[in-house]
Motif scaffolding. Structure first.
Motif, PDB file in Angstrom:
ATOM      1  N   PRO B  37       0.829  -1.218   0.000  1.00 58.03           N
ATOM      2  CA  PRO B  37       0.000   0.000   0.000  1.00 58.03           C
ATOM      3  C   PRO B  37       0.861   1.265   0.000  1.00 58.03           C
ATOM      4  N   VAL B  38       0.513   2.207  -0.883  1.00 58.48           N
ATOM      5  CA  VAL B  38       1.200   3.497  -0.912  1.00 58.48           C
ATOM      6  C   VAL B  38       0.169   4.602  -1.103  1.00 58.48           C
ATOM      7  N   THR B  39       0.560   5.819  -0.761  1.00 55.17           N
ATOM      8  CA  THR B  39      -0.284   6.969  -1.055  1.00 55.17           C
ATOM      9  C   THR B  39       0.462   7.854  -2.037  1.00 55.17           C
ATOM     10  N   VAL B  40      -0.182   8.126  -3.180  1.00 50.29           N
ATOM     11  CA  VAL B  40       0.443   8.984  -4.177  1.00 50.29           C
ATOM     12  C   VAL B  40      -0.154  10.381  -4.036  1.00 50.29           C
ATOM     13  N   ILE B  41       0.696  11.362  -3.758  1.00 54.31           N
ATOM     14  CA  ILE B  41       0.215  12.728  -3.548  1.00 54.31           C
ATOM     15  C   ILE B  41       0.547  13.560  -4.779  1.00 54.31           C
ATOM     16  N   PHE B  42      -0.506  14.022  -5.459  1.00 55.22           N
ATOM     17  CA  PHE B  42      -0.284  14.808  -6.669  1.00 55.22           C
ATOM     18  C   PHE B  42      -0.134  16.278  -6.316  1.00 55.22           C
ATOM     19  N   GLY B  43       0.562  16.998  -7.163  1.00 58.01           N
ATOM     20  CA  GLY B  43       0.736  18.433  -6.950  1.00 58.01           C
ATOM     21  C   GLY B  43      -0.538  19.188  -7.310  1.00 58.01           C
ATOM     22  N   GLU B  44      -0.428  20.518  -7.351  1.00 58.33           N
ATOM     23  CA  GLU B  44      -1.612  21.332  -7.608  1.00 58.33           C
ATOM     24  C   GLU B  44      -2.122  21.179  -9.040  1.00 58.33           C
ATOM     25  N   ASP B  56       4.508  12.979  -4.999  1.00 55.97           N
ATOM     26  CA  ASP B  56       5.201  12.526  -3.797  1.00 55.97           C
ATOM     27  C   ASP B  56       4.639  11.168  -3.436  1.00 55.97           C
ATOM     28  N   VAL B  57       5.533  10.256  -3.055  1.00 54.95           N
ATOM     29  CA  VAL B  57       5.091   8.916  -2.729  1.00 54.95           C
ATOM     30  C   VAL B  57       5.245   8.701  -1.236  1.00 54.95           C
ATOM     31  N   GLN B  58       4.113   8.374  -0.583  1.00 60.83           N
ATOM     32  CA  GLN B  58       4.185   8.192   0.862  1.00 60.83           C
ATOM     33  C   GLN B  58       3.947   6.722   1.204  1.00 60.83           C
ATOM     34  N   ILE B  59       4.862   6.166   1.992  1.00 62.57           N
ATOM     35  CA  ILE B  59       4.660   4.809   2.478  1.00 62.57           C
ATOM     36  C   ILE B  59       4.659   4.857   3.996  1.00 62.57           C
ATOM     37  N   THR B  74      11.219   1.987   8.765  1.00 63.08           N
ATOM     38  CA  THR B  74      10.435   3.210   8.904  1.00 63.08           C
ATOM     39  C   THR B  74      10.084   3.764   7.535  1.00 63.08           C
ATOM     40  N   GLY B  75       8.848   4.188   7.417  1.00 61.59           N
ATOM     41  CA  GLY B  75       8.364   4.747   6.170  1.00 61.59           C
ATOM     42  C   GLY B  75       8.751   6.211   6.043  1.00 61.59           C
ATOM     43  N   ASN B  76       8.361   6.820   4.907  1.00 63.36           N
ATOM     44  CA  ASN B  76       8.730   8.202   4.674  1.00 63.36           C
ATOM     45  C   ASN B  76       7.953   8.677   3.444  1.00 63.36           C
ATOM     46  N   THR B  77       8.211   9.899   3.043  1.00 63.02           N
ATOM     47  CA  THR B  77       7.647  10.388   1.786  1.00 63.02           C
ATOM     48  C   THR B  77       8.802  10.729   0.861  1.00 63.02           C
ATOM     49  N   TRP B  78       8.733  10.176  -0.361  1.00 61.15           N
ATOM     50  CA  TRP B  78       9.824  10.406  -1.310  1.00 61.15           C
ATOM     51  C   TRP B  78       9.280  11.070  -2.570  1.00 61.15           C
ATOM     52  N   PRO B  79      10.065  11.921  -3.206  1.00 62.21           N
ATOM     53  CA  PRO B  79       9.640  12.474  -4.493  1.00 62.21           C
ATOM     54  C   PRO B  79       9.704  11.402  -5.582  1.00 62.21           C
ATOM     55  N   GLY B  80       8.869  11.529  -6.581  1.00 58.36           N
ATOM     56  CA  GLY B  80       8.869  10.548  -7.654  1.00 58.36           C
ATOM     57  C   GLY B  80       8.107  11.043  -8.857  1.00 58.36           C
ATOM     58  N   VAL B  81       7.870  10.128  -9.788  1.00 51.65           N
ATOM     59  CA  VAL B  81       7.153  10.460 -11.016  1.00 51.65           C
ATOM     60  C   VAL B  81       6.072   9.417 -11.242  1.00 51.65           C
ATOM     61  N   PHE B  82       4.892   9.860 -11.676  1.00 53.12           N
ATOM     62  CA  PHE B  82       3.812   8.940 -11.998  1.00 53.12           C
ATOM     63  C   PHE B  82       3.642   8.900 -13.520  1.00 53.12           C
ATOM     64  N   SER B 126      -6.271  13.862  -5.211  1.00 47.42           N
ATOM     65  CA  SER B 126      -4.860  14.249  -5.172  1.00 47.42           C
ATOM     66  C   SER B 126      -4.116  13.504  -4.063  1.00 47.42           C
ATOM     67  N   ASN B 127      -4.843  12.769  -3.233  1.00 46.44           N
ATOM     68  CA  ASN B 127      -4.243  11.919  -2.212  1.00 46.44           C
ATOM     69  C   ASN B 127      -4.668  10.476  -2.477  1.00 46.44           C
ATOM     70  N   TRP B 128      -4.063   9.907  -3.495  1.00 46.21           N
ATOM     71  CA  TRP B 128      -4.565   8.650  -4.025  1.00 46.21           C
ATOM     72  C   TRP B 128      -3.974   7.452  -3.293  1.00 46.21           C
ATOM     73  N   GLN B 129      -4.858   6.658  -2.674  1.00 45.13           N
ATOM     74  CA  GLN B 129      -4.384   5.458  -1.969  1.00 45.13           C
ATOM     75  C   GLN B 129      -4.419   4.282  -2.928  1.00 45.13           C
ATOM     76  N   THR B 130      -3.254   3.723  -3.175  1.00 45.19           N
ATOM     77  CA  THR B 130      -3.202   2.588  -4.103  1.00 45.19           C
ATOM     78  C   THR B 130      -2.140   1.600  -3.625  1.00 45.19           C
TER      79      THR B 130
END
Lengths: 180, 314
Positions: B37-44, B56-59, B74-82, B126-130
């Motif tokens: 499970p991850v949460t993908v956070i899209f920008g504006e 941003d990818v949050q685990i 430990t999880g974190n939030t990392w920058p990424g590309v979708f 914009s806070n997509w749980q997938t």
């Protein structure tokens, strides 16, 4: 202590230039055709370097595989309780195992230990003493015996390893005695 | 003995790699093919049909822990590309993202610069749980030992060829020393000291002078000079050898003295690493090296008497 150290410092800085200039100069005085003789001897350098390649490949690739397989960690875990009984701290075991195998590997271990324990730590002192007082036994064997095509090494390996193992223990006790 | 050690190193590497890979396989350490499970956070400026957009990818800690069954990740939030392509949707972590284990290993194995995994579904907010599914990872250690073997074989050639310059220089200088009678003078001068250790080398033999030079270079911490001098000494000893491919007593002794390394000055590499601290270690290294040298010499003398190590033609 200081005088000895200063003397050695000077000696190791001056010996090399003295030889580089002294040998040819003395040869010139003794009427040796130094340039021709030098070139003649230097020719052999290439030959020797090429000759040791198979030996060094044989030794290094086996050591590389061994390191990559994770066997080293297992060996460390295995030795921990045994050497712990005679007062060898577990932190310095990797150094003891890696030192006879690879030079670059043991440099890596010291750097890791400095990061982990700090330069002042007694473990770093022990590891550095091990590093300074022994050589990468297997590499030395490959190079020295490879250069003259010696394949049957007789008691060179066991004698070298006995000295290495002894140095590992001695380094720990000497550091404990001096700094402990 | 070298045969056994060499064979042992190779066989043991295989055994350990196999055990390690099989235990990964049995425990499914890397959860191959299972979605995390991850949460993908899209920008504006999110747009549903953009082919490539920064995210941003949050685990979360608890997801990582329960997925890999390890309470220390430990999880974190990392920058990424979708990315959306006709083949599916992909999430790529930015290059150089510091991912925790075992994610780090999983991504290391795929051979790409950035860490990638496929995601399912369509972004609904914009806070997509997938969930993200990484490419399966197998035979990590097996690949590692194969790569290391090739890598070290290349290192060996680099190391050996790197010696050419130093070897050439020293071999040339030594030839001059020999031709000018310097070496012979050194032999006469030092042989009372050194010959007791090398009794089988004839009196006044040039090998003795080269041994002295090799040992002195070692003592002064001049490793670069010690190797060519040692090789030259070995070559001289080889001229006395009747067996060609078998080491003689003096050779074994010289080798042991080199591996035990008689160092009064600490080696240059160590000085570079330790900096000022080296001054404190001066004595501990000196004492240890003298002790281990003594043990090495004794070991050579004693082992040489054993039947299996006795010289063949003497």
């Amino acid at each position: 202590m200081n005088i000895l150290q200063i003397f050695l410092d000077y000696a190791s800085a001056l010996v090399l230039p003295a030889i580089l200039v002294g040998f040819p100069l003395y040869g010139m005085i003794r009427k040796v055709r130094i340039y021709e003789v030098f070139v003649d001897g230097a020719k052999e350098g290439f030959h020797v370097a090429v000759m040791i390649i198979p030996y060094v490949i044989a030794i290094l690739f086996a050591i590389g595989m061994f390191r990559a397989s994770g066997a080293m960690d297992f060996l460390t875990d295995l030795l921990r309780p045994v050497v712990g009984l005679i007062g060898i701290p577990a932190e310095v075991i990797p150094m003891g195992i890696v030192r006879p195998l690879t030079g670059s590997g043991s440099v890596g271990i010291i750097l890791d230990m400095i990061n982990q324990f700090g330069e002042d730590s007694i473990f770093v002192k022990m590891a550095a003493t091990m590093f300074g007082s022994t050589e990468t036994t297997f590499y030395v064997i490959a190079v020295y015996f490879g250069a003259i095509n010696i394949r049957k090494t007789r008691h060179a390996v066991p004698a070298g390893l006995i000295a290495d193992i002894f140095a590992m223990f001695a380094a720990v006790y000497v550091v404990l005695f001096l700094f402990g | 003995m070298l045969n056994y050690i060499w064979g042992g190193l190779i066989v043991l590497s295989l055994v350990f790699a196999l055990v390690s890979d099989l235990s990964d396989f049995i425990q499914d350490t890397y959860r191959n093919g299972k979605p995390l499970p991850v949460t993908v956070i899209f920008g504006e400026n999110y747009s549903a049909d953009a082919l490539r957009q920064p995210v941003d990818v949050q685990i979360l800690n608890r997801d990582l822990m329960s997925h890999y069954g390890d309470s220390l990740i430990t999880g974190n939030t990392w920058p990424g590309v979708f990315l959306q392509t006709s083949a599916g949707q992909e999430l790529r972590f930015a290059e150089g993202a510091s991912l925790p284990e075992p994610l780090h290993t999983i991504c290391d194995q795929t051979g790409q610069d950035d860490c990638r995994g496929t995601v399912r579904g369509t972004p609904i907010s914009s806070n997509w749980q997938t969930t993200i599914t990484f490419r399966p990872v197998r035979w990590i250690k097996m690949n590692a030992i194969a790569a290391a073997a090739l890598d070290f074989a290349e290192t060996a050639v680099t190391l050996a060829l790197g010696l050419i310059g130093g070897l050439g220089l020293w071999m040339g200088l030594l030839k001059i020393a020999e031709a000018s009678g310097m070496l012979q003078a050194l032999v006469r001068f030092t042989q009372p000291l050194i010959r007791p250790l090398f009794p089988k080398v004839p009196k006044d033999h040039p090998a003795l002078g080269l041994i002295v030079l090799n040992l002195s270079a070692n003592m002064l911490g001049m490793g670069n000079a010690a190797t060519p001098l040692g090789i030259k000494a070995m070559q001289e000893l080889q001229t006395l050898n009747k067996t060609e491919d078998t080491a003689t007593d003096p050779m074994v002794m010289l080798l042991a003295m080199n591996t035990a390394s008689v160092q009064i000055m600490p080696p240059v590499t160590l000085v570079a690493i330790m900096g000022l601290q080296i001054n404190q270690l001066f004595f501990s290294i000196l004492i240890t090296t003298v002790l281990s040298l003594t043990v090495g010499i004794t070991a050579v003398k004693l082992l040489g008497r054993l039947k299996r190590y006795r010289e063949v033609n003497s």
